[in-house]
Write a protein that holds these residues in place. Structure first.
Motif, PDB file in Angstrom:
ATOM      1  N   THR A  28      -4.187  17.635  -1.510  1.00 53.48           N
ATOM      2  CA  THR A  28      -5.332  17.169  -0.742  1.00 53.48           C
ATOM      3  C   THR A  28      -4.872  16.608   0.603  1.00 53.48           C
ATOM      4  OG1 THR A  28      -6.304  16.487  -2.828  1.00 53.48           O
ATOM      5  CG2 THR A  28      -7.378  15.709  -0.842  1.00 53.48           C
ATOM      6  N   THR A  29      -3.809  15.813   0.554  1.00 52.17           N
ATOM      7  CA  THR A  29      -3.295  15.165   1.757  1.00 52.17           C
ATOM      8  C   THR A  29      -2.118  15.940   2.347  1.00 52.17           C
ATOM      9  OG1 THR A  29      -3.716  13.145   0.501  1.00 52.17           O
ATOM     10  CG2 THR A  29      -2.688  12.894   2.655  1.00 52.17           C
ATOM     11  N   ASP A 241      -5.284   5.988   0.529  1.00 53.14           N
ATOM     12  CA  ASP A 241      -6.266   5.693   1.573  1.00 53.14           C
ATOM     13  C   ASP A 241      -6.988   4.368   1.318  1.00 53.14           C
ATOM     14  OD1 ASP A 241      -5.570   8.133   2.495  1.00 53.14           O
ATOM     15  OD2 ASP A 241      -7.450   9.143   1.983  1.00 53.14           O
ATOM     16  N   ARG A 276      -1.367   2.332   7.297  1.00 54.52           N
ATOM     17  CA  ARG A 276      -0.588   3.273   6.508  1.00 54.52           C
ATOM     18  C   ARG A 276       0.903   3.129   6.819  1.00 54.52           C
ATOM     19  NH1 ARG A 276      -1.912   9.616   5.533  1.00 54.52           N
ATOM     20  NH2 ARG A 276       0.108  10.201   4.710  1.00 54.52           N
ATOM     21  N   GLY A 344       3.197  11.652  -6.739  1.00 56.82           N
ATOM     22  CA  GLY A 344       2.349  11.295  -5.606  1.00 56.82           C
ATOM     23  C   GLY A 344       2.949  10.187  -4.756  1.00 56.82           C
ATOM     24  N   SER A 346       1.790   7.648  -3.317  1.00 52.71           N
ATOM     25  CA  SER A 346       1.397   6.251  -3.507  1.00 52.71           C
ATOM     26  C   SER A 346       2.176   5.555  -4.612  1.00 52.71           C
ATOM     27  CB  SER A 346      -0.110   6.164  -3.778  1.00 52.71           C
ATOM     28  OG  SER A 346      -0.804   6.593  -2.631  1.00 52.71           O
ATOM     29  N   ARG A 348       5.206   5.309  -4.579  1.00 59.92           N
ATOM     30  CA  ARG A 348       6.338   4.672  -3.904  1.00 59.92           C
ATOM     31  C   ARG A 348       6.051   3.218  -3.615  1.00 59.92           C
ATOM     32  NH1 ARG A 348       9.905   7.758  -0.889  1.00 59.92           N
ATOM     33  NH2 ARG A 348       9.523   9.976  -0.984  1.00 59.92           N
ATOM     34  N   VAL A 349       4.789   2.858  -3.633  1.00 62.01           N
ATOM     35  CA  VAL A 349       4.440   1.452  -3.425  1.00 62.01           C
ATOM     36  C   VAL A 349       5.017   0.668  -4.601  1.00 62.01           C
ATOM     37  CG1 VAL A 349       2.519  -0.174  -3.316  1.00 62.01           C
ATOM     38  CG2 VAL A 349       2.354   2.045  -2.174  1.00 62.01           C
ATOM     39  N   GLU A 371       6.721  12.744  -4.171  1.00 63.85           N
ATOM     40  CA  GLU A 371       5.900  13.624  -3.331  1.00 63.85           C
ATOM     41  C   GLU A 371       6.305  15.087  -3.500  1.00 63.85           C
ATOM     42  OE1 GLU A 371       4.904  11.607   0.765  1.00 63.85           O
ATOM     43  OE2 GLU A 371       6.702  10.759  -0.132  1.00 63.85           O
TER      44      GLU A 371
HETATM   45  P1  ADP Z   1      -1.736  14.351  -2.189  1.00 66.40           P
HETATM   46  O1  ADP Z   1      -1.205  14.726  -3.534  1.00 66.40           O
HETATM   47  O2  ADP Z   1      -3.098  13.725  -2.243  1.00 66.40           O
HETATM   48  O3  ADP Z   1      -1.642  15.446  -1.200  1.00 66.40           O
HETATM   49  P2  ADP Z   1       0.678  12.753  -1.659  1.00 66.40           P
HETATM   50  O4  ADP Z   1       1.214  12.750  -3.023  1.00 66.40           O
HETATM   51  O5  ADP Z   1       1.418  13.499  -0.619  1.00 66.40           O
HETATM   52  O6  ADP Z   1      -0.857  13.129  -1.616  1.00 66.40           O
HETATM   53  O7  ADP Z   1       0.553  11.223  -1.206  1.00 66.40           O
HETATM   54  C1  ADP Z   1       0.112  10.821   0.044  1.00 66.40           C
HETATM   55  C2  ADP Z   1      -0.036   9.300   0.031  1.00 66.40           C
HETATM   56  O8  ADP Z   1       1.240   8.726  -0.233  1.00 66.40           O
HETATM   57  C3  ADP Z   1      -0.538   8.702   1.322  1.00 66.40           C
HETATM   58  O9  ADP Z   1      -1.551   7.750   1.046  1.00 66.40           O
HETATM   59  C4  ADP Z   1       0.702   7.998   1.871  1.00 66.40           C
HETATM   60  O10 ADP Z   1       0.367   6.846   2.638  1.00 66.40           O
HETATM   61  C5  ADP Z   1       1.413   7.599   0.614  1.00 66.40           C
HETATM   62  N1  ADP Z   1       2.829   7.382   0.829  1.00 66.40           N
HETATM   63  C6  ADP Z   1       3.757   8.254   1.261  1.00 66.40           C
HETATM   64  N2  ADP Z   1       4.952   7.672   1.398  1.00 66.40           N
HETATM   65  C7  ADP Z   1       4.799   6.370   1.045  1.00 66.40           C
HETATM   66  C8  ADP Z   1       5.654   5.246   0.984  1.00 66.40           C
HETATM   67  N3  ADP Z   1       6.929   5.324   1.315  1.00 66.40           N
HETATM   68  N4  ADP Z   1       5.130   4.085   0.569  1.00 66.40           N
HETATM   69  C9  ADP Z   1       3.833   3.983   0.247  1.00 66.40           C
HETATM   70  N5  ADP Z   1       2.965   4.993   0.285  1.00 66.40           N
HETATM   71  C10 ADP Z   1       3.443   6.191   0.679  1.00 66.40           C
END
Ligand code: ADP
Ligand code: MG
Length: 627
Positions: A28-29, A241, A276, A344, A346, A348-349, A371
């Motif tokens: 999605t992102t 988000d 972000r 995903g 997020s 990583r938070v 990711e």
């Molecule tokens: P999707 O599966 O929806 O395409 P992703 O798995 O790529 O999304 O995740 C994107 C999200 O991960 C975003 O909200 C981004 O801010 C967050 N994100 C990426 N790296 C970090 C990080 N180091 N710390 C916190 N959040 C992160």
């Protein structure tokens, strides 16, 4: 001059040649592409060394390829209407459905007579399928350059809850990009494969996927190479988000902005992107310094991980509530879960990983970049499917998210393939005709858990024609439902005596959102009891109609011959009473009336039987005797 090599027919020209295949996480992102090289799966980078491709497409000029990725994302503030993001949310959905999807679509949808919605851009109207194809094309190009050849096939991942229409649309997008799709693979399954969980003999795993705008939890069970999705849960509008929004609000306050942020879109976008960035920095730092500046507003200060945690705690708690529900749906206790996989960006938070660990009481798997893990698993699967592994190890199977069935008499739904059945699967069920001499049958394919047709989702209708005329109930119509490995359904019907056949590939033009799937499941529990009552009533009503029809047909034929006027009158009256009773709401009363009609007409049935026996004995058919 080199000699030309000629291979045996059917034999590969180069038996040891490595087939080029890739796995694609169409997110999605963000989107990624990965491949297996020298036995190791790795994601592929662009010229700048960046692996992640933002799933954003900016249209500029008709006839020219759009800008995809980081550059497009950067333009979303200045050119919002032509810069399309998050189209995964709307792929496979109808224009009508879009209005019911949570979240806002800032785009202008074009008038369209087809079921597929189109988004108006400066370069003309585009469908979500075309937009996705642009993202896939860029990834494909990256792979071709990096691998030095055309891809033979790809595995594209989709969320476990994606329905038939959404899967088909994703496949169409890949086709449009000129890719050969070996298989669509569920995202949680891909993540489990990346960690090699499929090589364990068995186990139950929780895949916690927290992305940019979506949260998904999948409870998988693996037995002998078969992945079964025990349950899925999620929120289509809960992701990183939301953390950014919390943080942007806080930043606005610090800066002294007192009007709602929504009132100034470019200010909001500025704050969101600052939020972000701050959030992402804090996944590797305990404190950062911020300098926020927008128009007349200016603020500098420190921001700590602790402060961030406080702001986002409610968001994380929401995900855990959904996890709890998914476990309950799967009938699984926390301690039965062998592995927890983090997927995903997020995750990583730090607070997210901590809370997930505290919830399950075990450290989650996060050794592979969350990711990239889905793309990595897809690449491993693609490598096998394209034939690079000798023994076709790893047979990955998924399950149907909702029950599939057919409408039967009385407006009821008869399940042919129950929900959560492992696919690919083929199931047949026999049906019969309702009326004497019925030569056509209309089949209505349904998806959902409810008893009554109108409460389920209509997938398709088709007709079986040319059934030889027979008495009601004599024809044997075998209806076969087949769901292939990609989760796509085809239905065929065949009258077994005559062999007439009809077939339909179910291509519903509209998809369901995961929220709707959840809603339909919830309804099926909530209404289970009233559904049962409704079903009983309809069954009795159908039975009453059948009885009335059979009696009237018999009386028409030989009533006057076999019955005296009083007997005939009595039976006619009983039919009338049953007809009246049929429209009541009282299934017990209808049932009693049917029993009464049957018992009081027994003598007549006996006379008919005698008569036909005599006719048979005298070697004459009914037709020959009757005038
Ligand atoms: P999707 O599966 O929806 O395409 P992703 O798995 O790529 O999304 O995740 C994107 C999200 O991960 C975003 O909200 C981004 O801010 C967050 N994100 C990426 N790296 C970090 C990080 N180091 N710390 C916190 N959040 C992160
Ligand atoms: Mg994702």
């Amino acid at each position: 001059m080199a000699l030309l090599q000629i291979s045996e027919p059917g034999q590969s020209a180069a038996p040891h040649q490595h087939h080029l295949a890739a796995g694609i996480d169409l997110g999605t992102t963000n989107s990624l592409i990965a491949t297996v090289r020298s036995g190791v799966a790795e994601t592929l980078a662009d010229h700048q060394g960046t692996h992640i491709l933002p799933s954003v497409v900016r249209y500029r000029i008709a006839g020219e390829p759009p800008i995809v990725g980081t550059a497009a994302l950067a333009a979303s503030i200045e050119d919002p209407l032509n810069t399309l993001a998050s189209v995964k949310r709307i792929i496979g959905k109808s224009a009508e459905e879009l209005s019911s999807i949570p979240g806002q679509y800032p785009y202008q949808f074009a008038e369209s007579d087809s079921a597929v919605p189109k988004i108006e851009t400066i370069a003309g109207a585009v469908t979500p399928i075309e937009v996705s194809a642009e993202i896939l094309s860029v990834l494909q190009q990256r792979a071709v350059e990096s691998m030095g050849g055309e891809l033979e096939g790809v595995v594209v991942t989709v969320p476990a809850y994606f329905d038939d229409a959404q899967r088909q649309a994703t496949k169409d997008a890949a086709k449009l990009a000129g890719l050969h799709v070996l298989r669509l693979l569920n995202e949680p399954t891909a993540a489990a494969v990346a960690y090699g969980l499929d090589s364990q003999p068995e186990g139950i795993h929780a895949i916690y996927d927290f992305g940019g705008g979506t949260f998904d939890i999948s409870i998988l069970r693996l037995t002998k190479g078969v992945f079964e999705v025990l349950s899925t849960g999620g929120d289509a509008v809960l992701g990183g988000d939301d953390m950014d929004h919390q943080l942007a609000q806080w930043m606005g306050q610090q800066m002294g902005i007192d009007q709602p942020l929504e009132e100034n879109p470019s200010q909001l976008k500025y704050l969101l992107s600052e939020a972000r960035r701050a959030k992402e920095q804090l996944s590797t730092a305990a404190e950062i310094s911020l300098h926020l500046k927008f128009g007349a507003f200016d603020w500098q200060g420190l921001f700590s991980l602790q402060q961030l945690n406080q702001l986002i705690e409610p968001v994380v708690q929401r995900t855990l509530r959904i996890v709890r529900r998914a476990l309950r749906d799967a009938n699984i206790e926390k301690d039965e879960v062998s592995e927890v996989v983090l997927v995903g960006g997020s995750t990583r938070v730090p607070l997210v990983a901590q809370q997930v660990e505290a919830f399950f009481g075990r450290a989650p798997l996060q050794g592979i970049d969350p990711e990239r893990v889905v793309a990595v698993g897809a690449a491993i699967q693609a490598d096998i499917l394209v034939g690079n592994k000798k023994d076709g190890e790893l047979l990955l199977l998924d399950v149907t998210p909702l029950s599939l069935g057919l409408e039967i008499m009385g407006g009821m739904s008869e399940v042919v393939i129950p929900r959560n059945t492992t696919i690919p699967v083929a199931r047949a069920q026999d049906f019969t005709t309702f009326k004497d001499g019925q030569t056509a049958m209309s089949l209505h394919v349904l998806q959902g858990e409810r008893e009554m047709v109108e409460d389920n989702r209509s997938l398709a209708r088709f007709e079986l024609r040319g059934i030889p005329p027979m008495v009601a109930g004599a024809a044997r119509i075998r209806v076969t439902f087949q769901v292939d490995a990609d989760g796509l359904l085809s239905v065929s019907a065949r009258e077994e005596v005559s062999g007439v056949q009809a077939e339909i590939e179910v291509r519903p033009s509209y998809g369901l959102s995961d929220g709707e799937v959840e809603g339909m499941l919830k309804d099926s529990y909530r209404f289970a009891e009233s559904d049962r009552d409704a079903r009983m009533l309809r069954e009795q009503q159908v039975e009453a109609s059948r009885t009335i029809e059979a009696m009237e047909a018999a009386l028409d034929k030989d009533g006057e011959e076999l019955l005296n006027a009083a007997e005939l009158g009595k039976l006619m009256q009983m039919i009338e009473e049953l007809r009246e009773m049929r429209s009541s709401e009282d299934s017990r009363a209808i049932e009693k009336k049917i029993e009464q009609v049957n018992s009081e007409s027994e003598f007549y049935a006996a006379r008919r039987m005698d008569q036909s026996v005599q006719q048979a004995l005298s070697g004459k058919s009914v037709e020959e005797i009757s005038p």
